[in-house]
Design a protein around this motif. Structure first.
Motif, mmCIF file in Angstrom:
data_model
loop_
_atom_site.group_PDB
_atom_site.id
_atom_site.type_symbol
_atom_site.label_atom_id
_atom_site.label_comp_id
_atom_site.label_asym_id
_atom_site.label_seq_id
_atom_site.Cartn_x
_atom_site.Cartn_y
_atom_site.Cartn_z
ATOM 1 N N ILE A 178 -11.633 -16.134 7.597
ATOM 2 C CA ILE A 178 -10.248 -16.111 7.147
ATOM 3 C C ILE A 178 -10.170 -16.931 5.862
ATOM 4 C CG2 ILE A 178 -7.857 -16.698 7.693
ATOM 5 C CD1 ILE A 178 -8.954 -14.537 9.502
ATOM 6 N N VAL A 179 -9.538 -16.373 4.847
ATOM 7 C CA VAL A 179 -9.310 -17.086 3.594
ATOM 8 C C VAL A 179 -7.813 -17.321 3.461
ATOM 9 C CG1 VAL A 179 -9.403 -16.960 1.071
ATOM 10 C CG2 VAL A 179 -11.356 -16.197 2.434
ATOM 11 N N GLU A 180 -7.428 -18.586 3.366
ATOM 12 C CA GLU A 180 -6.020 -18.953 3.241
ATOM 13 C C GLU A 180 -5.698 -19.213 1.772
ATOM 14 O OE1 GLU A 180 -3.462 -21.658 6.041
ATOM 15 O OE2 GLU A 180 -4.339 -22.919 4.479
ATOM 16 N N LEU A 181 -4.701 -18.487 1.266
ATOM 17 C CA LEU A 181 -4.321 -18.593 -0.135
ATOM 18 C C LEU A 181 -3.131 -19.528 -0.285
ATOM 19 C CD1 LEU A 181 -5.106 -17.371 -2.880
ATOM 20 C CD2 LEU A 181 -3.370 -15.611 -2.500
ATOM 21 N N SER A 182 -3.217 -20.432 -1.270
ATOM 22 C CA SER A 182 -2.124 -21.367 -1.554
ATOM 23 C C SER A 182 -2.136 -21.629 -3.054
ATOM 24 C CB SER A 182 -2.328 -22.679 -0.782
ATOM 25 O OG SER A 182 -3.333 -23.461 -1.397
ATOM 26 N N PRO A 183 -1.120 -22.346 -3.574
ATOM 27 C CA PRO A 183 -1.119 -22.648 -5.014
ATOM 28 C C PRO A 183 -2.358 -23.404 -5.474
ATOM 29 C CG PRO A 183 1.050 -23.049 -4.094
ATOM 30 C CD PRO A 183 0.135 -22.764 -2.941
ATOM 31 N N LEU A 184 -3.067 -24.051 -4.556
ATOM 32 C CA LEU A 184 -4.255 -24.817 -4.910
ATOM 33 C C LEU A 184 -5.509 -23.949 -4.980
ATOM 34 C CD1 LEU A 184 -3.654 -27.982 -2.711
ATOM 35 C CD2 LEU A 184 -3.080 -27.635 -5.123
ATOM 36 N N GLY A 185 -5.393 -22.678 -4.581
ATOM 37 C CA GLY A 185 -6.554 -21.790 -4.596
ATOM 38 C C GLY A 185 -6.785 -21.179 -3.242
ATOM 39 N N ALA A 186 -8.044 -20.927 -2.912
ATOM 40 C CA ALA A 186 -8.399 -20.269 -1.651
ATOM 41 C C ALA A 186 -9.269 -21.196 -0.816
ATOM 42 C CB ALA A 186 -9.136 -18.958 -1.918
ATOM 43 N N ARG A 187 -8.919 -21.312 0.464
ATOM 44 C CA ARG A 187 -9.708 -22.123 1.383
ATOM 45 C C ARG A 187 -10.250 -21.225 2.480
ATOM 46 N NH1 ARG A 187 -7.873 -27.660 4.532
ATOM 47 N NH2 ARG A 187 -9.939 -28.172 5.345
ATOM 48 N N SER A 188 -11.552 -21.303 2.721
ATOM 49 C CA SER A 188 -12.219 -20.390 3.651
ATOM 50 C C SER A 188 -12.446 -21.053 5.001
ATOM 51 C CB SER A 188 -13.545 -19.928 3.055
ATOM 52 O OG SER A 188 -14.172 -18.979 3.892
ATOM 53 N N TYR A 189 -12.205 -20.280 6.082
ATOM 54 C CA TYR A 189 -12.442 -20.730 7.449
ATOM 55 C C TYR A 189 -13.367 -19.704 8.112
ATOM 56 C CZ TYR A 189 -8.297 -23.691 6.793
ATOM 57 O OH TYR A 189 -7.388 -24.618 6.335
ATOM 58 N N GLY A 190 -14.534 -20.128 8.552
ATOM 59 C CA GLY A 190 -15.465 -19.219 9.201
ATOM 60 C C GLY A 190 -14.939 -18.720 10.534
#
Length: 528
Positions: A204-216
């Motif tokens: 899962i990739v969570e998108l926010s104003p800071l960019g993209a954060r990935s969760y396996g």
């Protein structure tokens, strides 16, 4: 191997609002679920990956073919199923050859494997019985979505891009999408709030104003990580609050200690006998020491306040969407809604259902289920009085409110506050502001124009407008309420509805949502 790579990519809305910046992301042979708040830029990111738009900075590199599922395909009068599959020219070429009308160019460019690929793709999406010459306008919304998925399978890209592919699909069609993605061996990026679909993802990739954060892992692992992060954020906030209090106490102790030293120094000077030059040096040392202590105390206090503000912001983001619904006042034994041997047929004689009987009593929670075309929306229109039954009788005994997936009760051109006062003409300005504040539209937030709201904000505004009426509805009728909500908004609505004391009549294909709100009954309509 990466099919698509985004390097330090930034994107903004047409009016210049920054969506995200310095985003790095690689997509290989994997299934990626893309999540984030409404307005975070998920659809924009898909367009960047597809090459449909350019970033304002950064680079998007592609080493493989990319194809996106169309959300609004052309269903015009001249459009056929073969057009939705994207193979019209190649199909017509084969048809000309088969009729004996083909020329040398047709023979040279003919794709002889196309019929087999079409048959396989249509079978994969459950449309194998449809005629390729069938008018596209005769297809249901679900069938059109399936045709779009078949188009992707025929094209055989390296990366599939799917934007809310299960919206408006019944359970069978949703299962087809899940199965297709489960078997897919290329790359896929899926924007969705469908938790069953997100469970099929490799990450899962969570998108926010800071960019993209990935969760396996899939959705459940993502939700666990997010819950742990929320707990950690609350612990950090508690620690930051304790630190602010500790620094304040120590600063107070330091001030009191300095005051005592200063008082002792004054008493020593008042006794006399000490040279003025020595007294001056003592005073200077005391002043310098006090200044250093003051600067240190100020620095520690500023650091503590900064840490507290950051921790509070992290927790506030998690709390932002939480709201409670007011009481409906519905008595436990009150008959809410009754269908007595109801039948309905359209003017052309096509029946929807016959002999339908049901009764809702008190704060009962009932889900209406069934395949697309089974009559779920028709049942709702009969319940609200928008349609009259062909046979039988429909009796509605309590005030109700209908909220569909678009929250059509709101006027897009008016502010939230203006919508509230239009729907509740007896409410004063203060009453309206107080009601909207309960639903997190405080002060200037109530002046947002309805047409600019996200899906979650729109549903929340509609709930505020109808539930805070002088006579609150005792029956809420919800038609696919989660279709245009992000995951945070879905969870907030689930929490609010789970505490609602009125009756609920819900049409939804979202099993996670139905489980969360605590159903009493499910009524399954059969396709006529």
């Amino acid at each position: 191997m990466s099919f698509v790579t985004l390097d330090s990519v930034s994107a903004a809305t047409p009016d210049g609002r920054l969506l995200f910046e310095n985003l790095d992301l690689s997509i290989g042979a994997e299934r990626v679920g893309l999540v984030g708040r409404n307005g975070a830029g998920k659809s924009t990111l898909l367009a960047l990956v597809a090459g449909a738009r350019a970033p304002i900075s950064g680079v998007v590199s592609r080493t493989g073919a990319v194809a996106m599922l169309e959300q609004a395909p052309d269903l015009g009068a001249d459009t056929r199923l073969v057009d939705l599959l994207g193979v019209r020219a190649a199909w017509d070429r084969l048809a000309r050859i088969e009729r004996g009308d083909g020329d040398a160019v047709d023979l040279a460019e003919a794709d002889w494997e196309l019929p087999a690929r079409i048959d396989h793709a249509l079978a994969e999406v459950g449309l194998d019985e449809l005629d390729l010459e069938r008018p596209a306008g005769s297809l249901s919304g679900g069938q059109a979505t399936r045709a779009g998925l078949a188009r992707l399978l025929i094209a055989r890209p390296d990366v599939l891009l799917l934007d809310e592919p299960t919206n408006n699909l019944d359970a069978e069609a949703r299962a087809l999408v899940l199965g297709l993605l489960k078997r897919w061996r290329g790359g896929a990026v899926v924007v969705s709030h469908d938790r069953a679909l997100l469970r099929q993802m490799d990450r899962i990739v969570e998108l926010s104003p800071l960019g993209a954060r990935s969760y396996g892992g899939g959705y459940d692992l993502y939700a666990q990580r997010k819950a742990l992060e929320a707990e950690a954020a609350q612990r950090d906030l508690d620690h930051a609050e304790r630190e602010v209090r500790r620094v304040a106490r120590e600063a107070q102790v330091a001030r009191e200690r300095k005051d005592r030293r200063d008082a002792a120094g004054r008493r020593f000077a008042d006794r006399g006998g000490t040279p003025k030059i020595l007294l001056g040096r003592m005073a200077e040392r005391a002043e310098n020491s006090g200044a250093r202590e003051g600067r240190l105390a100020g620095k520690l206090a500023a650091q503590a306040e900064e840490a507290h503000a950051l921790a509070e912001a992290r927790v506030e983001r998690a709390r932002l969407l939480g709201f409670d619904l007011p009481s409906s006042g519905l008595p436990a034994g009150r008959l809410v809604l009754a269908f007595d041997a109801v039948g309905f047929a359209w003017p052309d004689g096509r029946p929807v259902f016959e002999g339908l009987s049901l009764a809702m009593t008190g704060p009962e929670r009932v889900a209406i289920l069934g395949a697309n075309g089974a009559g779920k929306t028709t049942l709702i229109r009969l319940a609200t009085g928008d349609l009259t039954p062909t046979t039988g009788q429909v009796r509605l005994h309590v005030p109700f409110a209908l909220l569909d997936q678009r929250a059509a009760v709101l006027d897009d051109g008016q502010t939230i506050l203006a919508n509230f006062r239009r729907l509740n003409p007896g409410a004063s300005l203060n009453d309206a502001h107080a009601a909207l504040a309960r639903f997190l539209f405080r002060n200037a937030a109530a002046l947002q124009v309805a047409g600019t709201l996200s899906g979650g904000e729109r549903l929340r505004a509609a709930l505020a407008c109808v539930l805070c009426a002088a006579t609150p509805p005792q029956l809420l009728i919800l038609d696919e309420p989660t279709n245009h909500l992000d995951l945070d908004s879905v969870r907030a609505v689930e929490a609010a509805l789970s505490g609602y004391d009125g009756a609920l009549l819900v049409v939804s294909h979202d099993e996670d949502f139905l489980d969360a709100i605590g159903l009493d009954r499910r009524i399954v309509l059969k396709t006529p």
